[in-house]
Design a protein around this motif. Structure first.
Motif, PDB file in Angstrom:
ATOM      1  N   THR A 125       0.856  -1.188   0.000  1.00  0.00           N
ATOM      2  CA  THR A 125       0.000   0.000   0.000  1.00  0.00           C
ATOM      3  C   THR A 125       0.881   1.223   0.000  1.00  0.00           C
ATOM      4  O   THR A 125       1.936   1.248   0.630  1.00  0.00           O
ATOM      5  CB  THR A 125      -0.896   0.003   1.257  1.00  0.00           C
ATOM      6  OG1 THR A 125      -1.792  -1.110   1.166  1.00  0.00           O
ATOM      7  CG2 THR A 125      -1.700   1.283   1.397  1.00  0.00           C
ATOM      8  N   VAL A 126       0.430   2.262  -0.694  1.00  0.00           N
ATOM      9  CA  VAL A 126       1.130   3.542  -0.719  1.00  0.00           C
ATOM     10  C   VAL A 126       0.170   4.604  -0.188  1.00  0.00           C
ATOM     11  O   VAL A 126      -0.978   4.692  -0.623  1.00  0.00           O
ATOM     12  CB  VAL A 126       1.605   3.912  -2.141  1.00  0.00           C
ATOM     13  CG1 VAL A 126       2.516   5.123  -2.098  1.00  0.00           C
ATOM     14  CG2 VAL A 126       2.302   2.747  -2.813  1.00  0.00           C
ATOM     15  N   ILE A 127       0.662   5.385   0.762  1.00  0.00           N
ATOM     16  CA  ILE A 127      -0.124   6.457   1.374  1.00  0.00           C
ATOM     17  C   ILE A 127       0.402   7.787   0.850  1.00  0.00           C
ATOM     18  O   ILE A 127       1.607   8.065   0.922  1.00  0.00           O
ATOM     19  CB  ILE A 127      -0.005   6.409   2.918  1.00  0.00           C
ATOM     20  CG1 ILE A 127      -0.404   5.028   3.475  1.00  0.00           C
ATOM     21  CG2 ILE A 127      -0.810   7.531   3.562  1.00  0.00           C
ATOM     22  CD1 ILE A 127      -1.855   4.664   3.357  1.00  0.00           C
ATOM     23  N   ALA A 128      -0.496   8.612   0.320  1.00  0.00           N
ATOM     24  CA  ALA A 128      -0.124   9.922  -0.229  1.00  0.00           C
ATOM     25  C   ALA A 128       0.298  10.871   0.897  1.00  0.00           C
ATOM     26  O   ALA A 128      -0.060  10.664   2.061  1.00  0.00           O
ATOM     27  CB  ALA A 128      -1.295  10.501  -1.014  1.00  0.00           C
ATOM     28  N   PRO A 129       1.052  11.926   0.554  1.00  0.00           N
ATOM     29  CA  PRO A 129       1.572  12.837   1.579  1.00  0.00           C
ATOM     30  C   PRO A 129       0.514  13.445   2.494  1.00  0.00           C
ATOM     31  O   PRO A 129       0.732  13.573   3.697  1.00  0.00           O
ATOM     32  CB  PRO A 129       2.263  13.938   0.774  1.00  0.00           C
ATOM     33  CG  PRO A 129       2.473  13.402  -0.581  1.00  0.00           C
ATOM     34  CD  PRO A 129       1.474  12.308  -0.787  1.00  0.00           C
ATOM     35  N   GLU A 130      -0.643  13.788   1.962  1.00  0.00           N
ATOM     36  CA  GLU A 130      -1.682  14.435   2.778  1.00  0.00           C
ATOM     37  C   GLU A 130      -2.571  13.426   3.504  1.00  0.00           C
ATOM     38  O   GLU A 130      -3.529  13.806   4.150  1.00  0.00           O
ATOM     39  CB  GLU A 130      -2.544  15.355   1.900  1.00  0.00           C
ATOM     40  CG  GLU A 130      -3.421  14.644   0.893  1.00  0.00           C
ATOM     41  CD  GLU A 130      -2.718  14.160  -0.376  1.00  0.00           C
ATOM     42  OE1 GLU A 130      -3.380  13.488  -1.181  1.00  0.00           O
ATOM     43  OE2 GLU A 130      -1.516  14.445  -0.561  1.00  0.00           O
ATOM     44  N   SER A 131      -2.226  12.159   3.420  1.00  0.00           N
ATOM     45  CA  SER A 131      -3.115  11.113   3.929  1.00  0.00           C
ATOM     46  C   SER A 131      -2.558  10.340   5.121  1.00  0.00           C
ATOM     47  O   SER A 131      -2.962   9.219   5.383  1.00  0.00           O
ATOM     48  CB  SER A 131      -3.441  10.134   2.798  1.00  0.00           C
ATOM     49  OG  SER A 131      -4.084  10.815   1.749  1.00  0.00           O
ATOM     50  N   TRP A 132      -1.667  10.930   5.841  1.00  0.00           N
ATOM     51  CA  TRP A 132      -1.097  10.262   7.013  1.00  0.00           C
ATOM     52  C   TRP A 132      -2.073  10.358   8.182  1.00  0.00           C
ATOM     53  O   TRP A 132      -1.858  11.063   9.150  1.00  0.00           O
ATOM     54  CB  TRP A 132       0.229  10.899   7.380  1.00  0.00           C
ATOM     55  CG  TRP A 132       1.365  10.616   6.447  1.00  0.00           C
ATOM     56  CD1 TRP A 132       1.338  10.590   5.087  1.00  0.00           C
ATOM     57  CD2 TRP A 132       2.704  10.351   6.828  1.00  0.00           C
ATOM     58  NE1 TRP A 132       2.580  10.321   4.588  1.00  0.00           N
ATOM     59  CE2 TRP A 132       3.452  10.170   5.647  1.00  0.00           C
ATOM     60  CE3 TRP A 132       3.365  10.262   8.048  1.00  0.00           C
ATOM     61  CZ2 TRP A 132       4.811   9.890   5.659  1.00  0.00           C
ATOM     62  CZ3 TRP A 132       4.719   9.992   8.050  1.00  0.00           C
ATOM     63  CH2 TRP A 132       5.432   9.800   6.870  1.00  0.00           C
ATOM     64  N   GLN A 133      -3.176   9.625   8.088  1.00  0.00           N
ATOM     65  CA  GLN A 133      -4.153   9.552   9.163  1.00  0.00           C
ATOM     66  C   GLN A 133      -4.409   8.078   9.479  1.00  0.00           C
ATOM     67  O   GLN A 133      -4.376   7.228   8.586  1.00  0.00           O
ATOM     68  CB  GLN A 133      -5.488  10.220   8.781  1.00  0.00           C
ATOM     69  CG  GLN A 133      -5.443  11.727   8.764  1.00  0.00           C
ATOM     70  CD  GLN A 133      -5.148  12.277   7.381  1.00  0.00           C
ATOM     71  OE1 GLN A 133      -5.301  11.598   6.384  1.00  0.00           O
ATOM     72  NE2 GLN A 133      -4.704  13.513   7.328  1.00  0.00           N
ATOM     73  N   ARG A 134      -4.697   7.805  10.727  1.00  0.00           N
ATOM     74  CA  ARG A 134      -4.963   6.437  11.162  1.00  0.00           C
ATOM     75  C   ARG A 134      -6.131   5.847  10.377  1.00  0.00           C
ATOM     76  O   ARG A 134      -6.089   4.705   9.944  1.00  0.00           O
ATOM     77  CB  ARG A 134      -5.256   6.408  12.660  1.00  0.00           C
ATOM     78  CG  ARG A 134      -5.539   5.011  13.201  1.00  0.00           C
ATOM     79  CD  ARG A 134      -5.813   5.004  14.692  1.00  0.00           C
ATOM     80  NE  ARG A 134      -4.695   5.590  15.421  1.00  0.00           N
ATOM     81  CZ  ARG A 134      -4.783   6.704  16.176  1.00  0.00           C
ATOM     82  NH1 ARG A 134      -5.943   7.325  16.302  1.00  0.00           N
ATOM     83  NH2 ARG A 134      -3.738   7.165  16.805  1.00  0.00           N
ATOM     84  N   TYR A 135      -7.181   6.628  10.171  1.00  0.00           N
ATOM     85  CA  TYR A 135      -8.353   6.082   9.504  1.00  0.00           C
ATOM     86  C   TYR A 135      -8.092   5.737   8.046  1.00  0.00           C
ATOM     87  O   TYR A 135      -8.706   4.816   7.511  1.00  0.00           O
ATOM     88  CB  TYR A 135      -9.576   6.992   9.664  1.00  0.00           C
ATOM     89  CG  TYR A 135      -9.439   8.393   9.128  1.00  0.00           C
ATOM     90  CD1 TYR A 135      -9.749   8.694   7.812  1.00  0.00           C
ATOM     91  CD2 TYR A 135      -9.022   9.431   9.964  1.00  0.00           C
ATOM     92  CE1 TYR A 135      -9.645   9.983   7.323  1.00  0.00           C
ATOM     93  CE2 TYR A 135      -8.917  10.722   9.492  1.00  0.00           C
ATOM     94  CZ  TYR A 135      -9.221  11.004   8.174  1.00  0.00           C
ATOM     95  OH  TYR A 135      -9.123  12.281   7.698  1.00  0.00           O
ATOM     96  N   ILE A 136      -7.170   6.413   7.417  1.00  0.00           N
ATOM     97  CA  ILE A 136      -6.826   6.041   6.035  1.00  0.00           C
ATOM     98  C   ILE A 136      -6.023   4.748   6.038  1.00  0.00           C
ATOM     99  O   ILE A 136      -6.248   3.861   5.207  1.00  0.00           O
ATOM    100  CB  ILE A 136      -6.108   7.203   5.314  1.00  0.00           C
ATOM    101  CG1 ILE A 136      -7.113   8.341   5.092  1.00  0.00           C
ATOM    102  CG2 ILE A 136      -5.499   6.733   3.991  1.00  0.00           C
ATOM    103  CD1 ILE A 136      -6.564   9.593   4.486  1.00  0.00           C
ATOM    104  N   THR A 137      -5.105   4.616   6.988  1.00  0.00           N
ATOM    105  CA  THR A 137      -4.368   3.356   7.116  1.00  0.00           C
ATOM    106  C   THR A 137      -5.342   2.217   7.419  1.00  0.00           C
ATOM    107  O   THR A 137      -5.255   1.138   6.822  1.00  0.00           O
ATOM    108  CB  THR A 137      -3.284   3.471   8.203  1.00  0.00           C
ATOM    109  OG1 THR A 137      -2.348   4.499   7.827  1.00  0.00           O
ATOM    110  CG2 THR A 137      -2.534   2.164   8.381  1.00  0.00           C
ATOM    111  N   GLN A 138      -6.299   2.448   8.319  1.00  0.00           N
ATOM    112  CA  GLN A 138      -7.297   1.426   8.642  1.00  0.00           C
ATOM    113  C   GLN A 138      -8.119   1.058   7.412  1.00  0.00           C
ATOM    114  O   GLN A 138      -8.389  -0.121   7.163  1.00  0.00           O
ATOM    115  CB  GLN A 138      -8.221   1.902   9.767  1.00  0.00           C
ATOM    116  CG  GLN A 138      -7.580   1.861  11.111  1.00  0.00           C
ATOM    117  CD  GLN A 138      -8.439   2.417  12.228  1.00  0.00           C
ATOM    118  OE1 GLN A 138      -7.902   2.910  13.180  1.00  0.00           O
ATOM    119  NE2 GLN A 138      -9.747   2.310  12.141  1.00  0.00           N
ATOM    120  N   HIS A 139      -8.525   2.056   6.653  1.00  0.00           N
ATOM    121  CA  HIS A 139      -9.299   1.826   5.430  1.00  0.00           C
ATOM    122  C   HIS A 139      -8.534   0.868   4.513  1.00  0.00           C
ATOM    123  O   HIS A 139      -9.098  -0.105   4.000  1.00  0.00           O
ATOM    124  CB  HIS A 139      -9.542   3.172   4.733  1.00  0.00           C
ATOM    125  CG  HIS A 139     -10.329   3.087   3.469  1.00  0.00           C
ATOM    126  ND1 HIS A 139     -11.641   3.487   3.396  1.00  0.00           N
ATOM    127  CD2 HIS A 139      -9.998   2.667   2.220  1.00  0.00           C
ATOM    128  CE1 HIS A 139     -12.087   3.317   2.158  1.00  0.00           C
ATOM    129  NE2 HIS A 139     -11.097   2.811   1.424  1.00  0.00           N
TER     130      HIS A 139
END
Length: 185
Positions: free
Chosen positions: A102-116
């Protein structure tokens, strides 16, 4: 001459795959300019502690929701758009590639996005990646949004009814029933 040509072609295949099939870079993310600590990789090492905390707390929350994760997929937390795009990311906030990471975008460092994204990994492992992608959006994304614990203000409006539909469908089912019933969707 023919053997030399075949050797060149065989040698070029990995280079071409690395250049054009960007998600394959998740197999060896450190060769794409990130630093890894277990399953967590970052572009800028100053963010490693934050990324490890996001990943760890998301795994803990997903486990508390009784979604069993069979593995620890690689998560790359990018600090720049260039990093995100170098792994195949586009305009989305995060992207998961079955079997790769998985790759997380720069503005998306949130727990809920990681959980998603971890919910998508649950789907990949339990239902299968191809089968998951063939399921209706209300199942794929509804489940991911329901278990992400995202604030409603950060959920695109068109996903709100999808979440309700997933919740109603899931209602009182056990996880084994959810997985079994998902096969029949």
């Amino acid at each position: 001459m023919r053997k030399l040509f075949m050797v060149l072609v065989i040698a070029l295949i990995p280079a071409l795959a690395w250049s054009y099939a960007k998600p394959l870079r998740l197999l060896l993310p450190h060769l794409n300019g990130v630093t890894c600590n277990g399953s967590v990789c970052v572009e800028d090492t100053r963010g490693m502690d934050q990324a490890i905390e996001l990943y760890g707390s998301a795994v803990k929350n997903i486990s508390a929701a009784r979604l069993p994760l069979r593995a620890s997929p690689t998560f790359v937390y990018c600090s720049t758009v260039e990093c995100y795009q170098s792994f195949g990311g586009g305009n989305e906030r995060a992207i998961s590639y079955p079997f790769l990471g998985t790759v997380i975008a720069p503005e998306s460092w949130q727990r809920y996005i990681t959980q998603h994204e971890l919910v998508h990994w649950f789907q990949f492992y339990e239902i299968g990646p191809v089968s998951t992608m063939m399921k209706p959006e209300w199942f794929r994304e509804g489940m991911a949004y329901v278990y992400s614990n995202a604030p409603e203000s950060d959920i695109p409006e068109h996903y709100l009814p999808i979440m309700v539909k997933y919740d109603e469908w899931h209602s009182n089912k056990s996880w084994s029933e959810v997985v079994q019933d998902a096969v029949d969707l």
